[in-house]
Design an enzyme around this catalytic site. Structure first.
Site, PDB file in Angstrom:
ATOM      1  N   LYS A  13       0.830  -1.209   0.000  1.00  0.00           N
ATOM      2  CA  LYS A  13       0.000   0.000   0.000  1.00  0.00           C
ATOM      3  C   LYS A  13       0.866   1.261   0.000  1.00  0.00           C
ATOM      4  CE  LYS A  13      -2.021  -1.242   3.880  1.00  0.00           C
ATOM      5  NZ  LYS A  13      -1.297  -2.514   4.142  1.00  0.00           N
ATOM      6  N   ARG A  92      -9.606   0.204   9.206  1.00  0.00           N
ATOM      7  CA  ARG A  92      -9.167  -1.163   9.484  1.00  0.00           C
ATOM      8  C   ARG A  92     -10.227  -1.954  10.246  1.00  0.00           C
ATOM      9  NH1 ARG A  92      -3.207   0.098   9.218  1.00  0.00           N
ATOM     10  NH2 ARG A  92      -2.126  -1.891   9.274  1.00  0.00           N
TER      11      ARG A  92
HETATM   12  P1  ADP Z   1       1.305  -2.111   7.849  1.00  0.00           P
HETATM   13  O1  ADP Z   1       0.683  -1.614   6.580  1.00  0.00           O
HETATM   14  O2  ADP Z   1       2.616  -2.760   7.633  1.00  0.00           O
HETATM   15  O3  ADP Z   1       0.372  -2.934   8.683  1.00  0.00           O
HETATM   16  P2  ADP Z   1       0.917   0.484   9.176  1.00  0.00           P
HETATM   17  O4  ADP Z   1       1.999   1.485   9.191  1.00  0.00           O
HETATM   18  O5  ADP Z   1      -0.265   0.751   8.332  1.00  0.00           O
HETATM   19  O6  ADP Z   1       1.627  -0.895   8.809  1.00  0.00           O
HETATM   20  O7  ADP Z   1       0.389   0.238  10.659  1.00  0.00           O
HETATM   21  C1  ADP Z   1       1.273  -0.030  11.712  1.00  0.00           C
HETATM   22  C2  ADP Z   1       0.497  -0.213  13.019  1.00  0.00           C
HETATM   23  O8  ADP Z   1      -0.168   1.031  13.339  1.00  0.00           O
HETATM   24  C3  ADP Z   1      -0.627  -1.245  12.985  1.00  0.00           C
HETATM   25  O9  ADP Z   1      -0.157  -2.559  13.252  1.00  0.00           O
HETATM   26  C4  ADP Z   1      -1.538  -0.724  14.108  1.00  0.00           C
HETATM   27  O10 ADP Z   1      -0.998  -1.040  15.382  1.00  0.00           O
HETATM   28  C5  ADP Z   1      -1.428   0.793  13.943  1.00  0.00           C
HETATM   29  N1  ADP Z   1      -2.479   1.306  13.027  1.00  0.00           N
HETATM   30  C6  ADP Z   1      -2.294   1.872  11.808  1.00  0.00           C
HETATM   31  N2  ADP Z   1      -3.466   2.216  11.250  1.00  0.00           N
HETATM   32  C7  ADP Z   1      -4.435   1.870  12.145  1.00  0.00           C
HETATM   33  C8  ADP Z   1      -5.857   1.946  12.158  1.00  0.00           C
HETATM   34  N3  ADP Z   1      -6.548   2.451  11.110  1.00  0.00           N
HETATM   35  N4  ADP Z   1      -6.513   1.476  13.246  1.00  0.00           N
HETATM   36  C9  ADP Z   1      -5.850   0.966  14.298  1.00  0.00           C
HETATM   37  N5  ADP Z   1      -4.517   0.844  14.352  1.00  0.00           N
HETATM   38  C10 ADP Z   1      -3.797   1.289  13.286  1.00  0.00           C
HETATM   39  P1  ADP Z   2       2.258  -1.873   3.227  1.00  0.00           P
HETATM   40  O1  ADP Z   2       2.255  -0.365   3.211  1.00  0.00           O
HETATM   41  O2  ADP Z   2       1.056  -2.449   2.545  1.00  0.00           O
HETATM   42  O3  ADP Z   2       2.463  -2.443   4.591  1.00  0.00           O
HETATM   43  P2  ADP Z   2       4.846  -1.615   1.804  1.00  0.00           P
HETATM   44  O4  ADP Z   2       4.507  -0.783   0.612  1.00  0.00           O
HETATM   45  O5  ADP Z   2       5.576  -0.941   2.905  1.00  0.00           O
HETATM   46  O6  ADP Z   2       3.508  -2.348   2.353  1.00  0.00           O
HETATM   47  O7  ADP Z   2       5.664  -2.880   1.271  1.00  0.00           O
HETATM   48  C1  ADP Z   2       6.157  -3.883   2.161  1.00  0.00           C
HETATM   49  C2  ADP Z   2       7.561  -4.323   1.710  1.00  0.00           C
HETATM   50  O8  ADP Z   2       7.453  -5.010   0.455  1.00  0.00           O
HETATM   51  C3  ADP Z   2       8.541  -3.178   1.459  1.00  0.00           C
HETATM   52  O9  ADP Z   2       9.833  -3.605   1.857  1.00  0.00           O
HETATM   53  C4  ADP Z   2       8.479  -2.935  -0.040  1.00  0.00           C
HETATM   54  O10 ADP Z   2       9.718  -2.443  -0.551  1.00  0.00           O
HETATM   55  C5  ADP Z   2       8.162  -4.309  -0.585  1.00  0.00           C
HETATM   56  N1  ADP Z   2       7.223  -4.256  -1.731  1.00  0.00           N
HETATM   57  C6  ADP Z   2       6.166  -3.428  -1.885  1.00  0.00           C
HETATM   58  N2  ADP Z   2       5.511  -3.667  -3.033  1.00  0.00           N
HETATM   59  C7  ADP Z   2       6.161  -4.703  -3.627  1.00  0.00           C
HETATM   60  C8  ADP Z   2       5.957  -5.414  -4.845  1.00  0.00           C
HETATM   61  N3  ADP Z   2       4.936  -5.116  -5.662  1.00  0.00           N
HETATM   62  N4  ADP Z   2       6.821  -6.422  -5.144  1.00  0.00           N
HETATM   63  C9  ADP Z   2       7.839  -6.718  -4.308  1.00  0.00           C
HETATM   64  N5  ADP Z   2       8.083  -6.079  -3.146  1.00  0.00           N
HETATM   65  C10 ADP Z   2       7.260  -5.077  -2.798  1.00  0.00           C
END
Ligand code: ADP
Ligand code: ADP
Ligand code: ZN
Length: 218
Positions: A13, A92
């Site tokens: 994302k 979420r």
């Molecule tokens: P990822 O996409 O890798 O899960 P985020 O940066 O979106 O990571 O979220 C990291 C953490 O922040 C989540 O595991 C949760 O603890 C908190 N968080 C983020 N967005 C929300 C949300 N909309 N509601 C509740 N907790 C959230």
């Molecule tokens: P999210 O915001 O959904 O938690 P991220 O965009 O931070 O996910 O991506 C998670 C990890 O996977 C990062 O280390 C990123 O560089 C890698 N990544 C993201 N998109 C892709 C893809 N399409 N193919 C391979 N690796 C990816």
């Protein structure tokens, strides 16, 4: 245009949001980034959010929803109408989605599209445990999929990269379980509203961006 990026942790994302921002007139509201900013500034919100985030649990809705509206209203005040607003990591839960609907209605606005990242669970763990982020500019890398030019150093600003506290295998499993039990119901919620668009999250970042542009006609 208001767009939700919906998908499990590690689906890509943030990576897609960055590509959209580089290429289109777009701004992002990433709740995880807002919490991390508050944690590094040791605000009260940061202190409260940290205990949930470190375990991979969701931060309670009452700490989350208001800050989304603060960010959204600031964007609306400063930007013209033709901007894309990207909701990354929010909503979420069903309650967050209802709060978002209600607040949009109050503002005479709506969610136009929900982009759902369809992706297998095995890929997620590899992506998250290999993720490295820049604490200064927010750029995201992956030790194998998208390594920085110089190992451990941000390509954009030269800062030493870090691994997020919550990007370890144990916490990741909890985050994926929580996604399944609390967030994945939003797929049907938005499908029923007729605004869900699926994209293949297993493709490369470039292909994901292409599919996004094609399917949304932007
Ligand atoms: P990822 O996409 O890798 O899960 P985020 O940066 O979106 O990571 O979220 C990291 C953490 O922040 C989540 O595991 C949760 O603890 C908190 N968080 C983020 N967005 C929300 C949300 N909309 N509601 C509740 N907790 C959230
Ligand atoms: P999210 O915001 O959904 O938690 P991220 O965009 O931070 O996910 O991506 C998670 C990890 O996977 C990062 O280390 C990123 O560089 C890698 N990544 C993201 N998109 C892709 C893809 N399409 N193919 C391979 N690796 C990816
Ligand atoms: Zn950087």
């Amino acid at each position: 245009m208001n767009i939700i990026l919906l998908g499990p942790p590690g689906a890509g994302k943030g990576t897609l949001a960055n590509k959209i921002k580089e290429n289109k007139n777009a701004v992002q509201i990433a709740t995880g980034d807002i919490f991390r900013y508050n944690i590094s500034n040791e605000t009260e919100l940061g202190l409260r959010a940290k205990e949930y985030m470190d375990k991979g649990d969701l931060v309670p809705d009452e700490l989350t929803v208001d800050l989304v509206w603060d960010a959204f209203d600031k964007i609306e005040k400063n930007n013209s109408q033709d901007n894309i607003v990207l909701f990354d990591g929010f909503p979420r839960t069903i309650d967050q989605a209802s709060a978002l609907d209600k607040g949009m209605e109050e503002r005479g606005q709506q969610i136009d599209h929900v982009v759902y990242f369809d992706i297998d669970e095995e890929i997620l763990i590899h992506r998250i445990t290999g993720r490295r982020v820049c604490p200064n500019c927010g750029a995201t890398f992956h030790i194998e999929n998208n390594p920085p030019k110089l190992e451990g150093i941000c390509d954009v600003c030269g800062t030493k990269l870090i691994q997020r506290n919550d990007d370890n295998e144990e916490t990741v499993k909890n985050r994926i379980d929580i996604y399944k039990s609390q967030t994945s119901v939003l797929i049907d919620y938005y499908k029923d509203k007729g605004i869900l668009i699926s994209i293949d999250g297993a493709n490369s970042p470039e292909e994901v961006f292409e599919e996004f542009c094609d399917k949304l006609g932007v």
